[in-house]
Design a protein around this motif. Structure first.
Motif, short mmCIF file in Angstrom:
data_model
loop_
_atom_site.label_atom_id
_atom_site.label_comp_id
_atom_site.label_asym_id
_atom_site.label_seq_id
_atom_site.Cartn_x
_atom_site.Cartn_y
_atom_site.Cartn_z
N LYS A 101 0.79 -1.23 0.00
CA LYS A 101 0.00 0.00 0.00
C LYS A 101 0.82 1.28 0.00
O LYS A 101 0.45 2.27 -0.61
CB LYS A 101 -0.93 0.01 1.21
CG LYS A 101 -1.96 -1.10 1.20
CD LYS A 101 -2.77 -1.08 2.49
CE LYS A 101 -3.59 -2.34 2.62
NZ LYS A 101 -2.96 -3.34 3.44
N GLU A 102 1.92 1.27 0.72
CA GLU A 102 2.71 2.49 0.88
C GLU A 102 4.06 2.35 0.20
O GLU A 102 4.43 1.28 -0.27
CB GLU A 102 2.93 2.78 2.37
CG GLU A 102 1.67 3.14 3.12
CD GLU A 102 1.97 3.51 4.56
OE1 GLU A 102 2.97 4.22 4.80
OE2 GLU A 102 1.19 3.10 5.43
N ASN A 103 4.80 3.44 0.21
CA ASN A 103 6.18 3.45 -0.23
C ASN A 103 7.02 3.71 1.01
O ASN A 103 6.73 4.63 1.77
CB ASN A 103 6.38 4.56 -1.28
CG ASN A 103 7.48 4.22 -2.23
OD1 ASN A 103 7.68 3.06 -2.57
ND2 ASN A 103 8.20 5.21 -2.65
N TYR A 104 8.04 2.90 1.24
CA TYR A 104 8.81 2.97 2.47
C TYR A 104 10.23 3.45 2.18
O TYR A 104 10.89 2.93 1.27
CB TYR A 104 8.85 1.60 3.15
CG TYR A 104 7.48 1.14 3.54
CD1 TYR A 104 6.93 1.51 4.75
CD2 TYR A 104 6.72 0.36 2.68
CE1 TYR A 104 5.65 1.10 5.11
CE2 TYR A 104 5.43 -0.05 3.03
CZ TYR A 104 4.92 0.33 4.24
OH TYR A 104 3.65 -0.07 4.59
N LYS A 105 10.68 4.40 2.96
CA LYS A 105 12.05 4.91 2.82
C LYS A 105 12.97 4.03 3.68
O LYS A 105 12.87 4.02 4.90
CB LYS A 105 12.12 6.36 3.29
CG LYS A 105 13.50 6.95 3.20
CD LYS A 105 13.51 8.39 3.71
CE LYS A 105 14.93 8.88 3.87
NZ LYS A 105 14.95 10.18 4.57
N LEU A 106 13.84 3.31 3.00
CA LEU A 106 14.79 2.43 3.66
C LEU A 106 16.19 2.77 3.18
O LEU A 106 16.37 3.62 2.31
CB LEU A 106 14.45 0.97 3.34
CG LEU A 106 13.05 0.51 3.75
CD1 LEU A 106 12.76 -0.87 3.21
CD2 LEU A 106 12.89 0.53 5.26
#
Length: 177
Positions: free
Chosen positions: A22-27
């Motif tokens: 669902k989301e975009n994750y900053k890793l």
């Protein structure tokens, strides 16, 4: 003969979509570069393992099993991703060392960490519980999971990572886009 035809038809069918991320994750990857997951990997099939580098038992087995898949396929559109369950200890430099020890090819492998990984693993229905051993040592009890994600960022299948059936995963890779 009927059994053969049935097995053949099943093996040709597309895998169902379990969920969309669902989301975009900053890793951060092993080189400390920002990675927007899954956006930066759109267009690639992903085999994702959930591990932590201090794990004394199943995480090395999960990693080894994914490495077996890597050795068995030359698929260009495939990326192997390890997502840390322990961003406190698994800094990018720690992940890089973990990968170097295992001779992982960074053209085909990404090791990811960061505070947002805790939210990301929930999208994969992975549970990770920190369990203190003493004042300075803790372990993480977690779901034994490897996941297959298609090139559109959709979760297609989950596997038990410590007893991964390599043939099944290779077959499933052919059943997704």
């Amino acid at each position: 003969m009927r059994k053969f035809i049935f097995v053949f038809l099943i093996s040709c069918q597309k895998l169902p979509v379990i969920a969309e991320i669902k989301e975009n994750y900053k890793l951060f990857n092993q080189d400390s570069l920002v990675v927007n997951f899954p956006k930066d990997f759109k267009g690639k099939k992903l085999i994702i393992g959930f591990i932590y580098t201090h794990c004394p038992d199943i995480c090395p087995i999960i990693t080894e099993n994914i490495m077996k898949i890597d050795k068995r396929t030359n698929e260009k559109n495939l990326l192997f991703v390890l997502i840390s369950l322990d961003p406190q200890r698994d800094k990018p430099s720690v992940l890089k060392e973990y990968a170097k020890i295992r001779n992982l090819n960074f053209n085909r492998w990404q090791l990811l960490t960061g505070e947002e990984s805790e939210k990301l693993i929930k999208e994969f229905n992975v549970v990770a519980i920190k369990e203190p051993y003493n004042d300075s040592i803790y372990f993480i009890t977690h779901t034994d999971r490897v996941s297959l994600v298609d090139s559109k960022g959709r979760i297609r299948k989950h596997y038990k990572g410590s007893s991964l059936n390599i043939e099944e995963v290779l077959s499933d890779l052919k059943r997704i886009e």
